[in-house]
Design an enzyme around this catalytic site. Structure first.
Site, PDB file in Angstrom:
ATOM      1  N   ASP A  46      18.056 -60.628 -26.603  1.00 52.28           N
ATOM      2  CA  ASP A  46      17.570 -61.524 -25.546  1.00 52.28           C
ATOM      3  C   ASP A  46      18.635 -61.659 -24.449  1.00 52.28           C
ATOM      4  O   ASP A  46      18.402 -62.302 -23.433  1.00 52.28           O
ATOM      5  CB  ASP A  46      17.135 -62.885 -26.108  1.00 52.28           C
ATOM      6  CG  ASP A  46      18.281 -63.657 -26.731  1.00 52.28           C
ATOM      7  OD1 ASP A  46      19.386 -63.106 -26.860  1.00 52.28           O
ATOM      8  OD2 ASP A  46      18.059 -64.835 -27.093  1.00 52.28           O
ATOM      9  N   SER A  47      19.781 -60.990 -24.649  1.00 59.85           N
ATOM     10  CA  SER A  47      20.753 -60.846 -23.559  1.00 59.85           C
ATOM     11  C   SER A  47      20.103 -60.138 -22.372  1.00 59.85           C
ATOM     12  O   SER A  47      20.660 -60.142 -21.275  1.00 59.85           O
ATOM     13  CB  SER A  47      21.986 -60.068 -24.030  1.00 59.85           C
ATOM     14  OG  SER A  47      21.625 -58.871 -24.688  1.00 59.85           O
ATOM     15  N   ASP A  85      15.062 -59.034 -30.933  1.00 52.53           N
ATOM     16  CA  ASP A  85      15.763 -60.318 -30.976  1.00 52.53           C
ATOM     17  C   ASP A  85      14.764 -61.442 -30.703  1.00 52.53           C
ATOM     18  O   ASP A  85      14.078 -61.418 -29.668  1.00 52.53           O
ATOM     19  CB  ASP A  85      16.836 -60.296 -29.874  1.00 52.53           C
ATOM     20  CG  ASP A  85      17.994 -61.210 -30.180  1.00 52.53           C
ATOM     21  OD1 ASP A  85      18.076 -61.728 -31.310  1.00 52.53           O
ATOM     22  OD2 ASP A  85      18.834 -61.388 -29.284  1.00 52.53           O
ATOM     23  N   GLU A 117      19.077 -66.295 -34.536  1.00 51.77           N
ATOM     24  CA  GLU A 117      20.383 -66.951 -34.503  1.00 51.77           C
ATOM     25  C   GLU A 117      20.375 -68.235 -35.319  1.00 51.77           C
ATOM     26  O   GLU A 117      19.437 -69.022 -35.236  1.00 51.77           O
ATOM     27  CB  GLU A 117      20.759 -67.311 -33.054  1.00 51.77           C
ATOM     28  CG  GLU A 117      20.946 -66.116 -32.159  1.00 51.77           C
ATOM     29  CD  GLU A 117      21.365 -66.511 -30.735  1.00 51.77           C
ATOM     30  OE1 GLU A 117      21.668 -67.693 -30.477  1.00 51.77           O
ATOM     31  OE2 GLU A 117      21.381 -65.606 -29.881  1.00 51.77           O
ATOM     32  N   GLU A 184      29.444 -63.073 -34.598  1.00 52.22           N
ATOM     33  CA  GLU A 184      29.863 -62.938 -33.191  1.00 52.22           C
ATOM     34  C   GLU A 184      31.060 -63.830 -32.893  1.00 52.22           C
ATOM     35  O   GLU A 184      31.039 -65.043 -33.196  1.00 52.22           O
ATOM     36  CB  GLU A 184      28.697 -63.303 -32.260  1.00 52.22           C
ATOM     37  CG  GLU A 184      29.099 -63.269 -30.787  1.00 52.22           C
ATOM     38  CD  GLU A 184      27.931 -63.258 -29.807  1.00 52.22           C
ATOM     39  OE1 GLU A 184      26.762 -63.216 -30.249  1.00 52.22           O
ATOM     40  OE2 GLU A 184      28.209 -63.284 -28.593  1.00 52.22           O
TER      41      GLU A 184
HETATM   42  O1  KIV Z   1      20.990 -60.789 -27.238  1.00 52.79           O
HETATM   43  C1  KIV Z   1      21.960 -60.137 -27.634  1.00 52.79           C
HETATM   44  O2  KIV Z   1      22.323 -59.082 -27.105  1.00 52.79           O
HETATM   45  C2  KIV Z   1      22.679 -60.662 -28.767  1.00 52.79           C
HETATM   46  C3  KIV Z   1      24.116 -60.286 -28.848  1.00 52.79           C
HETATM   47  C4  KIV Z   1      24.915 -61.200 -27.981  1.00 52.79           C
HETATM   48  C5  KIV Z   1      24.590 -60.338 -30.228  1.00 52.79           C
HETATM   49  O3  KIV Z   1      22.161 -61.403 -29.523  1.00 52.79           O
END
Ligand code: KIV
Length: 283
Positions: A46-47, A85, A117, A184
């Site tokens: 979700d980055s 994610d 998460e 992380e």
């Molecule tokens: O969204 C993402 O890329 C992540 C990383 C920061 C681990 O969850």
């Protein structure tokens, strides 16, 4: 072409000591490059909210955003283990909602696994999704979706009390049925302990070497994401510079009528006289 890895292959790699190379990708071209380069896994993180969509954080990212980017990544990397994610709000409200959204990732985007998460506070969701037959990857330490509660994007587990909580989270996540864990921005000493303690693979992003593999964000390592660079990123390229320079050259060529050149155009097949006659028809 290498065979797509399964979760059992990832378990075997933990046992044999072969490290997993894991990278994020959000679209077709980046996924194709990742697969061509032989990545073991791709995370459609979700980055994408920050790296691709231009948000300040990951919170605004929706399920529909994630599904559509996972679909593009699957098209680009048909033979790579893909992790979808789960975005903020897609699993926090109830176990039922969590399972429903996790199922969407598999049914609509053909991912191999989902990541979510949090530690003990989301245990029932990890268990419910795992019980639905889906490969779950946990994520603890610096968890960007709850960075507000953590007081920002800060390293975690640096003192004994917070490290104890992370160890408890890691054990509980494994017991709830997760098949791998991402840690992380925690100290390598803690990463090593957790990795040795757990039977499932433990991967690091910003958590040092002693574990079963590494994850990196493609925009960071390629030098494309310019807003900030975390301490734990190694830049392998300066792609933003390359692209900006190419755009500048193109702009100059257009202004100076240096582009397109003769080799870039399609010439007429009939004679110029015939074409002049044609143009006269419209006068
Ligand atoms: O969204 C993402 O890329 C992540 C990383 C920061 C681990 O969850």
């Amino acid at each position: 072409m290498a065979k797509k890895k399964s979760i059992l292959d990832l378990m075997k790699m933990k046992k044999s000591g072969e490290k997993v190379a894991w990278i994020t990708a959000y679209d077709f071209p980046m996924a194709s490059f990742a697969e061509q380069a032989g990545m073991d896994m791709i995370l459609v993180g979700d980055s994408l909210g920050m790296v691709v969509l231009g948000y300040q954080g990951t919170v605004p990212v929706t399920m529909d955003d994630c599904i559509s980017h996972c679909q593009a990544v699957r098209r680009g990397a048909p033979n790579t283990f893909i992790v979808g994610d789960m975005p903020f709000g897609s699993y926090q409200t109830s176990d039922e909602e969590a399972v429903k959204n996790a199922c969407r990732f598999l049914k609509e985007a053909d991912v191999d696994s989902i990541k979510l998460e949090g530690g003990r506070r989301i245990l029932s969701k990890i268990k419910a999704i795992s019980d639905a037959g889906i490969v779950v990857i946990g994520h603890i330490g610096l968890t960007p979706q709850s960075s507000g509660q953590l007081g920002g994007f800060k390293a975690q587990g640096r003192d004994v009390d917070s490290a104890r909580e992370l160890i408890k989270d890691a054990i509980a996540i494994q017991e709830a049925g997760a098949r791998a864990l991402l840690v992380e921005a925690i100290p390598p000493e803690l990463t090593e302990y957790i990795s040795n303690k757990l039977e499932i693979p433990v991967y690091s992003i910003g958590a040092g070497l002693p574990c079963d593999g590494q994850l990196i964000i493609c925009g960071d390592m390629l030098g494309m994401f310019q807003a900030f660079t975390p301490k734990f990123v190694k830049k392998y390229a300066k792609v933003a510079e390359v692209i900006t320079k190419a755009f500048e050259e193109y702009r100059e060529d257009v202004k100076g009528e240096k582009f397109p050149e003769d080799k870039h155009v399609y010439h007429i097949k009939d004679s110029m006289e015939d074409f002049e006659k044609l143009f006269k028809e419209f006068e």
